[in-house]
Design an enzyme around this catalytic site. Structure first.
Site, short mmCIF file in Angstrom:
data_model
loop_
_atom_site.label_atom_id
_atom_site.label_comp_id
_atom_site.label_asym_id
_atom_site.label_seq_id
_atom_site.Cartn_x
_atom_site.Cartn_y
_atom_site.Cartn_z
N GLY A 203 33.67 37.83 42.39
CA GLY A 203 35.23 37.52 43.35
C GLY A 203 35.68 36.96 44.10
N SER A 204 36.58 36.95 44.42
CA SER A 204 37.09 36.38 45.08
C SER A 204 36.86 37.31 46.86
CB SER A 204 38.39 36.71 45.69
OG SER A 204 38.39 35.23 44.86
N THR A 205 36.58 38.57 46.82
CA THR A 205 36.23 39.50 47.52
C THR A 205 35.30 39.36 48.52
OG1 THR A 205 35.05 40.90 46.05
CG2 THR A 205 37.26 41.92 45.73
#
Length: 661
Positions: A406-408
């Site tokens: 995801g956005s990590t």
């Protein structure tokens, strides 16, 4: 006549002297015997034995007994040498001749000196020297009624230690409960049921143990070895009829239980396949590391077994002492390990904690978990059923498996974009609306973002607001080839340089072969897969002026740079400011819950997992963060199935308390 008689007497005397002179000497007989002995020709050796010896042991028994002794002890390089004697045995009926014995055995070298007792006996061929054999000629400790025992002695397994020497895996003395069938009394069934209840084992297990073929009324039949946590159960059963308690030493024990199960792993009986693969000094009765650090450091922990050759009277013939295994000192912080587990023990997920200054691993936690002591001392029936039937795979560690990050991954995308001049730290990207696509070639597909408050977005703002469109366009501007190379410089498609086996993080099964896949990968979707351990390691670059550190497990390991300059110097401050804003800025996804006791920077992420044809799927939530003040703690947490619990916000809530002192 007198003359004739005298002549006859002289002839008889000459004949007797001739017989004596023709008889082999005891020394010659001894040499022939030792020649046969050196060749282990026990059949030939038997022909030299005295009548008394033959009366004590028949030929077949003599041969079998001594062949078995040499075979069982792995006797090799057998050397029998006769000694010198100054004694003249002429006219004697007995004599003792010195000899020496040397050999190598499975328990080491054996050598000794003895005297062979020879006696003069009448045989079919006249008087001959015959040997009064003694078993002490084989081993000087051995008697006629004794047997030789060969046993492998178990080495103490090395301990697995956390920081400060606190045990993660250790060896303990505990109690074994056995039953004597003939002493169970008239209430046998009730007694067995009571014991089963008190020891938390199925009654059927006890019945099966008592029904084994070798069991007699007087046999002490083991039914349960108690773990150190179960010692109280011993007092509940010790006064019941037929119960015997005995001390058992050197039992493996995992004091952290569920909190460190996937870290420590456990040991178990070696399988046939493992025995064939390992060979060496492993045997069918060996125990071996099956999972976790017990598996990873098996060679260091196991030690070397010893060998003991002794008589049935416990006289030692030869002994090679066991060599204890090596202790393994890790960098794990017990307190943090326990607290991290407490935070996610009701969830399915993982937490990895590193010291970003040196890469030292401070915690490796996976949930749901299990008590590794159950593999040593037996599973309570209800726990075993639940464990085997769980859909959440409690046996499998989550911290070394890969998931969509995801956005990590957005700070990593930013670093690659900066390195390839696809973006600059302060340049603003114009983004209008909630959806974006480069042109109509994408058809009905577009990249979406959470809000459209900003139309001019720089790197810091993009990180704080987690703007998917910004990072999708950054990946597209970088290009598939350079973006792939950049991800590989961050450790994707590489083996993680870590003692603990970690699944390799991947980019895409067939490469970034389309614009849509490249764009989606830029913000952590697409086919990208990353492990929590790898993600934590990647974020060390933001604390080390762009150098990504290799994670370490052993206290003896030196700081190691995995990849240099993965974040360009020009962009570090902008990325750091963005990650700080994720937590400190009200617009940041990790702002709440506010915790005034800590100062951290980080990035959240949510990955939606949908099966083909599904409109909605489950969500994995991520939060990776590091301490801003001391910069000595970096944590990556992933929790599955957060779609109805606030998404990544739930992970933030579970992770922030770990930064408190």
């Amino acid at each position: 006549m007198k003359k004739t008689a005298a002549a006859a007497g002289a002839i008889a005397l000459i004949g007797g002297l001739s017989a004596c002179n023709n008889r082999e000497s005891a020394e010659d007989k001894m040499q022939e015997f030792t020649d046969a002995w050196n060749n282990q020709n026990f059949e030939e050796m038997y022909g030299y034995l005295s009548s008394d010896t033959r009366a004590q042991i028949n030929k077949e028994t003599f041969i079998n007994r001594h062949e078995t002794i040499y075979e069982d002890t792995n006797a090799e390089d057998l050397t029998i040498q006769t000694g010198e004697t100054d004694e003249n045995n002429e006219g004697e009926e007995e004599t003792a001749l010195p000899f020496s014995v040397s050999m190598t055995t499975s328990a080491g070298d054996v050598s000794f000196e003895q005297e062979a007792a020879w006696v003069l006996e009448e045989t079919e061929d006249g008087e001959e020297w015959q040997l009064d054999w003694s078993p002490s000629y084989i081993f000087e400790e051995l008697g006629w009624e004794e047997t030789i025992n060969v046993e492998r002695t178990k080495p103490a397994r090395g301990e697995i230690l956390a920081e400060g020497g606190e045990p993660l895996a250790t060896n303990m003395e505990t109690t074994r409960v056995s039953l004597v069938p003939g002493s169970l009394g008239e209430e046998r069934e009730d007694t067995i049921s009571t014991i089963a209840d008190e020891l938390n084992i199925p009654k059927e297990n006890i019945d099966e143990a008592l029904d084994q073929d070798w069991v007699t009324d007087e046999s002490a039949v083991p039914v349960k070895t108690l773990s150190p946590d179960e010692e109280a159960a011993a007092s509940e059963v010790e006064d019941l009829p037929g119960v015997q308690l005995s001390e058992v030493g050197n039992q493996r024990y995992y004091p952290e239980q569920e909190a460190a199960a996937h870290l420590t792993g456990y040991i178990g009986n070696i399988s046939g396949e493992e025995l064939e693969e390992r060979g060496g000094t492993y045997t069918q009765s060996s125990q071996i590391g099956k999972a976790g650090l017990e598996y990873v450091y098996e060679e260091r922990l196991r030690g070397e077994p010893g060998m003991l050759i002794s008589t049935s009277e416990d006289d030692v013939v030869a002994e090679q002492e066991a060599v204890a295994g090596e202790d393994v000192q890790t960098t794990i912080d017990i307190s943090l390990q326990e607290r991290a587990y407490e935070q996610i023990q009701e969830d399915t997920g993982a937490t990895v904690a590193l010291n970003p200054q040196n890469g030292n691993t401070l915690a490796l936690v996976s949930a749901p978990s299990y008590d590794p002591n159950n593999y040593i001392y037996g599973w309570p029936e209800d726990e075993l059923n639940e464990f085997n039937e769980s859909d959440n795979r409690p046996r499998a560690a989550k911290f070394n498996s890969t998931y969509a990050p995801g956005s990590t991954v957005k700070p990593i995308t930013a670093s690659i974009g900066l390195s390839n001049e696809a973006i600059t730290p302060d340049e603003e990207m114009t983004i209008e609306g909630l959806e974006w696509q480069p042109d109509s070639s994408w058809g009905g597909y577009s990249v979406t973002r959470v809000n459209d408050e900003l139309s001019e977005v720089n790197l810091r703002e993009a990180l704080i607001t987690s703007d998917n469109i910004y990072f999708a366009r950054t990946a597209l501007n970088t290009g598939a080839e350079d973006f792939t190379a950049g991800l590989e410089s961050f450790g994707f498609n590489q083996e993680i340089p870590y003692d603990f086996p970690i699944e390799n993080s991947s980019i895409a099964s067939d490469g970034l072969d389309s614009e849509v896949l490249l764009a989606d990968t830029g913000y952590g979707q697409g086919q990208m897969q990353m492990s929590p351990v790898h993600l934590a390691s990647a974020f060390t670059a933001f604390v080390n002026e762009g150098d990504m550190l290799a994670p370490q497990l052993l206290a003896s390991s030196d700081r190691e740079v995995w990849e240099e300059n993965v974040v360009p110097e020009s962009g570090i401050s902008a990325i750091e400011a963005g990650l700080e804003g994720v937590v400190e800025d009200e617009r940041g996804s990790a702002y709440e819950p506010v915790n005034e006791n800590i100062s951290i920077s980080g990035k959240t992420g949510t990955a939606e997992l949908k099966q083909a044809g599904e409109e909605e799927g489950t969500e994995n939530g991520w939060f990776v963060a590091y301490d801003n003040e001391d910069e000595d703690l970096l944590i990556a947490s992933m929790i599955q199935n957060v779609e109805e619990r606030g998404g990544s916000s739930y992970v933030v809530e579970q992770t922030k308390p770990l930064f408190e002192e």
